[in-house]
Design a protein around this motif. Structure first.
Motif, short mmCIF file in Angstrom:
data_model
loop_
_atom_site.label_atom_id
_atom_site.label_comp_id
_atom_site.label_asym_id
_atom_site.label_seq_id
_atom_site.Cartn_x
_atom_site.Cartn_y
_atom_site.Cartn_z
N ALA A 19 0.82 -1.15 -0.02
CA ALA A 19 -0.14 0.03 0.13
C ALA A 19 0.90 1.19 -0.02
O ALA A 19 0.58 2.27 -0.70
CB ALA A 19 -1.00 0.08 1.14
N HIS A 20 2.07 1.15 0.96
CA HIS A 20 2.75 2.53 0.86
C HIS A 20 3.35 2.57 -0.63
O HIS A 20 3.50 3.70 -0.91
CB HIS A 20 3.83 2.13 1.88
CG HIS A 20 5.04 3.22 1.82
ND1 HIS A 20 4.83 4.49 2.33
CD2 HIS A 20 6.40 3.24 1.57
CE1 HIS A 20 5.76 5.15 2.24
NE2 HIS A 20 6.83 4.54 1.66
N ALA A 21 3.77 1.45 -1.13
CA ALA A 21 4.56 1.65 -2.37
C ALA A 21 3.44 2.14 -3.56
O ALA A 21 3.85 3.13 -4.41
CB ALA A 21 4.96 0.15 -3.00
N ARG A 22 2.16 1.84 -3.37
CA ARG A 22 1.16 2.12 -4.32
C ARG A 22 1.06 3.59 -4.16
O ARG A 22 0.83 4.44 -5.02
CB ARG A 22 -0.33 1.60 -4.18
CG ARG A 22 -0.02 0.10 -4.40
CD ARG A 22 -0.14 -0.25 -5.91
NE ARG A 22 0.17 -1.80 -6.27
CZ ARG A 22 0.08 -2.15 -7.42
NH1 ARG A 22 -0.09 -1.32 -8.46
NH2 ARG A 22 0.09 -3.35 -7.58
N LEU A 23 0.91 4.14 -2.74
CA LEU A 23 0.72 5.55 -2.56
C LEU A 23 1.80 6.42 -2.97
O LEU A 23 1.67 7.44 -3.66
CB LEU A 23 0.35 5.79 -1.08
CG LEU A 23 -0.90 5.38 -0.57
CD1 LEU A 23 -0.80 5.30 0.76
CD2 LEU A 23 -1.92 6.46 -1.01
N MET A 24 3.08 5.84 -2.98
CA MET A 24 4.20 6.78 -3.59
C MET A 24 4.11 6.60 -4.91
O MET A 24 4.61 7.79 -5.59
CB MET A 24 5.48 6.11 -3.03
CG MET A 24 5.64 5.91 -1.34
SD MET A 24 5.29 7.73 -0.63
CE MET A 24 6.74 8.62 -1.21
N GLU A 25 3.66 5.67 -5.58
CA GLU A 25 3.54 5.61 -7.01
C GLU A 25 2.36 6.70 -7.66
O GLU A 25 2.70 7.38 -8.52
CB GLU A 25 3.11 4.51 -7.36
CG GLU A 25 2.91 4.15 -9.06
CD GLU A 25 4.17 4.12 -9.72
OE1 GLU A 25 3.96 4.13 -11.01
OE2 GLU A 25 5.39 4.27 -9.18
N ILE A 26 1.53 6.67 -6.75
CA ILE A 26 0.38 7.65 -7.14
C ILE A 26 0.90 8.97 -7.17
O ILE A 26 0.79 9.91 -8.02
CB ILE A 26 -0.90 7.51 -6.19
CG1 ILE A 26 -1.40 6.27 -6.61
CG2 ILE A 26 -1.57 8.78 -6.43
CD1 ILE A 26 -2.43 5.94 -5.40
N GLY A 27 1.72 9.45 -6.32
CA GLY A 27 2.22 10.96 -5.87
C GLY A 27 3.36 11.20 -7.16
O GLY A 27 3.23 12.16 -7.76
N ASP A 28 4.19 10.17 -7.47
CA ASP A 28 5.22 10.21 -8.67
C ASP A 28 4.41 10.44 -9.97
O ASP A 28 4.77 11.52 -10.71
CB ASP A 28 5.86 8.96 -8.84
CG ASP A 28 6.93 8.96 -7.90
OD1 ASP A 28 7.25 9.89 -7.09
OD2 ASP A 28 7.55 7.82 -7.24
N LEU A 29 3.27 9.99 -10.14
CA LEU A 29 2.18 9.83 -11.15
C LEU A 29 1.63 11.35 -11.35
O LEU A 29 1.61 11.85 -12.50
CB LEU A 29 1.52 8.82 -11.75
CG LEU A 29 2.14 7.46 -11.86
CD1 LEU A 29 0.91 6.34 -11.88
CD2 LEU A 29 2.45 7.55 -13.32
N ALA A 30 1.40 11.71 -10.22
CA ALA A 30 0.61 13.01 -10.20
C ALA A 30 1.42 13.95 -10.62
O ALA A 30 1.32 15.09 -11.41
CB ALA A 30 -0.12 13.23 -8.83
#
Length: 308
Positions: A19-30
């Protein structure tokens, strides 16, 4: 669309890690979707069943720039997986996730909501799919009202099953808090620590430099640099370590500074610039100054050493 970063890094040990990795990925994509120079960036994802909408706002205005399809698809995939990882037996998962990012950092704040309606109109088949995929004992009234027929019988779910199986065989028995389905979200990467303890160990071809806030305290902040045998690892307390992405280590007086790639920083739970304030006697500082170059001399792709 699954990003290359998520494809490469699947060595998660728990649903919280993924979940942490997914949230960080969302930030990078944003950040990739927004043009530079922003001071406030927000992402909102709403979903019922397969009916979903992801919006990104920059300075309060929705981003509709051409060429942002791929980042939005990647965010939608990570949000979909986050809903699975957050699912609680009998309680369901969240319908709304909102995240806010600030420039110059890797952290975020936000919230999730498992009760409020995410859309003014919920498609009947989306409501049916939601209660089939994420059964809950007390669905909100708006979800029941959207159903085309009577509420379905929930199917068995195993969204985090592989982590639950592994946990029984893991050496790490520390309890993990469940992922929230309602309430606040926040991640604040570490920027600094203070080291009052220094030691180094050389044994069986391994050389270790250990800096700690306090001696003998397992919960105290720690930073460890390890050479084993020709690889450099950096590890922080309570996190996975990284054997790549440490660009440089600088000794500036009584400050040790690490410059990291975004991936390495996320693995260590820090910002890309992390400082260790060295509250050590002068002779101990001298030992540290000699130890790091000595241990990293034989390491392939060693971080650049500055100030040693």
């Amino acid at each position: 669309m699954m990003s290359e970063r998520i494809k490469r890094n699947k060595n998660w040990r728990s649903r919280n890690d993924e979940a942490h990795a997914r949230l960080m990925e969302i930030g990078d994509l944003a950040r990739a979707a927004a043009s530079p120079g922003w001071s406030r960036l927000a992402v909102r994802h709403a979903q019922v069943g397969s009916h979903a909408l992801t919006t990104v706002t920059r300075e309060g205005r929705e981003i509709t720039v051409e060429g942002t399809a791929e980042p939005f698809q990647g965010m939608a995939e990570s949000f979909r997986r986050l809903r699975e990882l957050s699912y609680r037996d009998g309680a369901g998962t969240w319908f709304i996730c909102e995240l806010e990012f600030s420039p110059g950092g890797r952290g975020y704040t936000g919230r999730v909501d498992s009760a409020a309606p995410p859309f003014a109109d919920v498609p009947p088949m989306a409501a049916l799919a939601e209660l089939t995929d994420f059964p809950r004992e007390e669905p909100p009234g708006w979800l029941m009202a959207a159903l085309p027929t009577a509420a379905p019988l929930g199917l068995p779910t195993a969204y985090g099953d592989r982590y639950d199986r592994w946990r029984g065989h893991s050496d790490d028995r520390r309890p993990q808090a469940p992922l929230p389905i309602t309430g606040e979200l926040a991640y604040r990467p570490a920027m600094t620590m203070t080291a009052r303890v220094f030691r180094q160990i050389q044994k069986h071809g391994r050389h270790l430099v250990h800096l700690a806030e306090q001696a003998g305290e397992s919960e105290a902040e720690q930073l460890v640099v390890i050479r084993h045998p020709e690889t450099c690892w950096v590890v922080r307390q309570g996190t996975h370590g990284t054997d790549e992405g440490v660009r440089s280590i600088t000794l500036d007086g009584a400050t040790l500074r690490l410059e990291l790639t975004a991936k390495a920083a996320d693995l260590l739970g820090t910002e890309t610039a992390f400082e260790v304030r060295l509250d050590l006697p002068p002779e101990t500082l001298g030992e540290l100054r000699a130890a790091l170059p000595g241990m990293l001399r034989s390491v392939a792709q060693a971080p650049e050493l500055i100030g040693f």
